[in-house]
Scaffold this motif. Structure first.
Motif, short mmCIF file in Angstrom:
data_model
loop_
_atom_site.label_atom_id
_atom_site.label_comp_id
_atom_site.label_asym_id
_atom_site.label_seq_id
_atom_site.Cartn_x
_atom_site.Cartn_y
_atom_site.Cartn_z
N VAL A 189 32.21 47.34 49.12
CA VAL A 189 31.51 47.20 47.79
C VAL A 189 32.23 48.08 46.70
O VAL A 189 32.59 47.81 45.73
N PHE A 190 32.32 49.21 47.23
CA PHE A 190 32.97 50.27 46.45
C PHE A 190 34.43 49.99 46.06
O PHE A 190 34.82 50.23 44.93
N VAL A 191 35.15 49.63 47.00
CA VAL A 191 36.46 49.24 46.74
C VAL A 191 36.57 48.06 46.05
O VAL A 191 37.51 48.25 45.11
N LEU A 224 36.60 57.59 48.22
CA LEU A 224 35.68 57.30 49.41
C LEU A 224 36.13 58.47 50.59
O LEU A 224 37.45 58.30 50.93
N ARG A 225 35.22 58.85 51.34
CA ARG A 225 35.57 59.29 52.44
C ARG A 225 34.33 59.34 53.78
O ARG A 225 33.23 59.11 53.22
N VAL A 226 34.89 59.09 54.95
CA VAL A 226 33.88 59.19 56.07
C VAL A 226 33.71 60.52 56.48
O VAL A 226 34.97 60.89 56.80
N ALA A 227 32.63 60.85 56.77
CA ALA A 227 32.36 62.26 57.80
C ALA A 227 31.42 62.24 58.86
O ALA A 227 30.39 61.55 58.76
N LYS A 273 28.68 43.94 34.87
CA LYS A 273 29.71 43.11 34.87
C LYS A 273 30.68 43.51 36.17
O LYS A 273 31.22 42.57 36.97
N ALA A 274 30.77 45.06 36.47
CA ALA A 274 31.49 45.30 37.68
C ALA A 274 30.93 44.86 38.80
O ALA A 274 31.26 44.57 39.89
N ALA A 275 29.59 44.98 38.97
CA ALA A 275 28.88 44.75 40.14
C ALA A 275 28.90 43.09 40.40
O ALA A 275 29.22 42.81 41.73
N MET A 276 28.86 42.57 39.43
CA MET A 276 29.11 40.80 39.69
C MET A 276 30.22 40.73 40.09
O MET A 276 30.30 39.94 40.95
N TRP A 277 31.42 41.40 39.59
CA TRP A 277 32.70 41.05 40.36
C TRP A 277 32.98 41.38 41.38
O TRP A 277 33.32 40.69 42.27
N ALA A 278 32.27 42.47 42.07
CA ALA A 278 32.62 43.01 43.30
C ALA A 278 31.89 41.95 44.11
O ALA A 278 32.03 41.75 45.43
N ALA A 279 30.65 41.70 43.86
CA ALA A 279 29.69 40.49 44.60
C ALA A 279 30.50 39.21 44.74
O ALA A 279 30.46 38.77 45.89
N ARG A 280 31.02 38.67 43.63
CA ARG A 280 31.76 37.56 43.73
C ARG A 280 33.04 37.63 44.65
O ARG A 280 33.36 36.91 45.67
N ARG A 281 33.85 38.69 44.87
CA ARG A 281 34.93 39.00 45.39
C ARG A 281 34.57 38.88 47.00
O ARG A 281 35.26 38.53 47.78
#
Length: 324
Positions: free
Chosen positions: A32-34, A43-46, A183-191
């Motif tokens: 989602v963040f990407v 982003l990082r995983v720890a 707008k950005a959240a909807m874009w990510a959701a659609r993708r």
């Protein structure tokens, strides 16, 4: 990032994991963040000790050493999974979470990651949720936490907790909306071919699904028909006629196979249908009651009080507040 959007400094997001993590708890929010913008989030995983580790399904993952993650970070998210008990028992896991949370702008958990936040004292006095199957245990082990088993995610101050697995993606979409706008959240959701952000107050578990399915046809098919037609005539006589049984034999067989009476089953299905309409539509309470098969708004109110423990108007208000 959408074309024409302004460039902002990257927000540091750290996803804390452990051996036996639920893979989707990590990968779902990450994607989602990407999709919202790789130029917007760092982003990082720890995990404790860093290096490769396995998810509960055997997926091999890689991570930085949690002890070497330093402030400042913007968002700290703790994933959940089968390995949460072992992780929470390790001071090297809980300690850094507490340290990083002290300066992070916001802190959150996905699924049973709530146990890590609770162990670090971050949920004391706060409302929180987790996977529906773990809510009772969270409330029992951490009595200072106000556990709400219903919503898919909860925001209390700068602390966020979400329900199980895919609800982590709903939480991530909500965080993206806070940061970058709808707008950005909807874009990510659609993708990602996701529902365009389920509000946090939406129920994480269908009340109708708590009831067991009948052992055999035709009652199993009848259950599905009831769910699809809550406004129909669902009296015992009419239901019995649909499966070609006498009302008495039908009522006995239904109770034996489903574990509740036909009337109680119908009531719960209608309440579930009404909950969805209250969540998603602006219709009046009387109209919702009619659409879902209740004889009147008062009848719907009595059923809500019996099953949901709050009246319909309060449920809608709480839902909208939780999802805002």
């Amino acid at each position: 990032m959408l074309e024409g959007d302004s460039v902002v400094a990257k927000r540091s997001v750290v996803l804390v994991c452990f051996e036996g993590v639920q893979g989707l708890d990590l990968v779902g929010p990450w994607e989602v963040f990407v999709e919202a913008g790789a130029d917007q989030y760092a982003l990082r995983v720890a995990t404790v000790g860093g290096g490769p580790f396995l998810s509960s399904s055997g997926l091999r993952l890689s991570a930085d050493d949690l002890s070497r993650v330093r402030e400042p970070i913007d968002t700290l998210l703790v994933a959940g999974g089968q390995g949460i008990d072992t992780a929470v028992a390790n001071p090297a896991f809980v300690g850094p979470i507490k340290r990083l949370a002290a300066t992070a702008r916001r802190v959150g958990s996905i699924c049973t990651g709530a146990f890590a936040l609770a162990a670090a004292g971050l949920l004391n006095g706060r409302r929180a949720t987790t996977h529906w199957g773990w809510c009772e245990r969270l409330a029992r082990e951490y009595p200072l936490v106000a556990v709400d088993p219903d919503p898919i995610f909860v925001k209390d101050g700068n602390v966020y907790t979400s329900a199980g697995v895919t609800a982590g993606m709903d939480l991530a979409l909500a965080l993206v909306e806070e940061d970058l706008g709808r707008k950005a959240a909807m874009w990510a959701a659609r993708r990602l071919v996701l529902f365009v952000r389920r509000p946090g107050g939406q129920a994480q578990f269908s009340a109708a699904l708590e009831l067991q399915a009948a052992d055999r046809e035709p009652l199993r098919d009848l259950q599905a028909w009831i769910v699809a037609n809550p406004a129909a005539d669902l009296s015992v006589d009419n239901l019995a006629a649909r499966v070609h049984m006498s009302p008495r034999n039908f009522a006995r067989a239904f109770a034996r196979q489903v574990g509740t009476t036909p009337a109680r089953y119908v009531e719960r299905v209608r309440v579930e249908a009404a909950r969805r309409r209250l969540e998603e539509s602006p219709d009046t309470l009387e109209l919702v009651a009619a659409q879902c098969g209740f004889g009147s708004g008062n009848s719907m109110r009595r059923s809500f009080l019996r099953i949901v423990k709050v009246p319909p108007a309060d449920y809608r208000a709480r839902f909208r507040s939780a999802g805002s």
